[in-house]
Design an enzyme around this catalytic site. Sequence first.
Site, PDB file in Angstrom:
ATOM      1  N   SER A 165      -0.346 -10.343   4.183  1.00  0.00           N
ATOM      2  CA  SER A 165      -0.800  -9.061   3.878  1.00  0.00           C
ATOM      3  C   SER A 165      -2.010  -8.959   2.652  1.00  0.00           C
ATOM      4  O   SER A 165      -2.104  -9.836   1.911  1.00  0.00           O
ATOM      5  CB  SER A 165       0.392  -8.390   3.035  1.00  0.00           C
ATOM      6  OG  SER A 165       0.214  -6.970   2.928  1.00  0.00           O
ATOM      7  N   ASP A 205      -2.972  -6.671   0.528  1.00  0.00           N
ATOM      8  CA  ASP A 205      -2.994  -5.480  -0.350  1.00  0.00           C
ATOM      9  C   ASP A 205      -3.998  -5.435  -1.358  1.00  0.00           C
ATOM     10  O   ASP A 205      -4.375  -6.379  -1.938  1.00  0.00           O
ATOM     11  CB  ASP A 205      -1.801  -5.427  -0.787  1.00  0.00           C
ATOM     12  CG  ASP A 205      -0.415  -5.789   0.112  1.00  0.00           C
ATOM     13  OD1 ASP A 205      -0.851  -5.423   1.296  1.00  0.00           O
ATOM     14  OD2 ASP A 205       0.455  -6.426  -0.333  1.00  0.00           O
ATOM     15  N   SER A 264      -2.016  -4.328   5.604  1.00  0.00           N
ATOM     16  CA  SER A 264      -2.420  -4.238   4.207  1.00  0.00           C
ATOM     17  C   SER A 264      -2.293  -2.853   3.880  1.00  0.00           C
ATOM     18  O   SER A 264      -2.923  -1.925   4.568  1.00  0.00           O
ATOM     19  CB  SER A 264      -3.976  -4.730   4.579  1.00  0.00           C
ATOM     20  OG  SER A 264      -4.205  -6.071   4.734  1.00  0.00           O
TER      21      SER A 264
END
Length: 275
Positions: free
Chosen positions: A192, A194, A154
């Site tokens: 992920s 993010d 991340s």
Amino acid sequence: CVHGVMALSTAGYESIMVNCNPETVSTDYDTSDKLYFEPITAEHVVRALESASDGPVEEGVVGAGAGTSAFGWKGGIGTSSRLLPESLGGYTVGVLVQSNFGGILQIDGAPVGVELGRHAYSAQVGSAQVGDANDADAQAPDYDPRADEQEWGSVMIVVATDAPLSDRGLERIARRAIMGLARTGSFASNGSGDYVIAFSTANRVRRSTIGGVHAVDDLSNGSISPIFEATVEATEEAIYNSLFKAITVTSNGRTVEALPIKETTDILRRYGVIR
């Protein structure tokens, strides 16, 4: 620890992850069955403020960036900034990233990851561009996301500006930071987590807790687009800086190689990005 938990899950075991460090954010709550971490206290906040300093920010394999990887190479901390001319407001935008994600690295359009042979889905498509089925290996193994390190991780992005922006305006520039991330070759994989945090240092946006009606400054929608552009550019460059400043790291029997600078610059020259 994440890969260990994933291995236990594959073997049919439940797992509990205990993080003994104070944690402000967590980008992956669903890897283990339960997750515990130390809360942030007022003492932690005071200590962080008292130890803060100005000047250049150390980049590469420092702090939380010591255990990260990006595009299959060693990641870390990266920074960049943009100063708008007075005709566009004269505001400053600064970005700090902790690069920890996968994808297909590209720099100013040059397919660096493909040329280096290290990128997401490389085992399935070989050295061909994603979608170029004619050049892909027909005997490629089926994709297993749990075995693909580029599926996980991340990126953390912090955007700071002195422009007088409300929470709405800050959310809008935070969304533009993701556009800068995409320019580098990230596609925000399923695994992920993010995220972006944006804040303004302008005193004129502070809200008072006392008194009656008060006024705050808020940059108009018609004047915010230059800050969008600055955010996209600075985010993209900060990610590249995190890669170029990183070094090869070996820990717990695992080595993550730094991006090979000479080979990368050769590729950039070949594609006309640099001379």
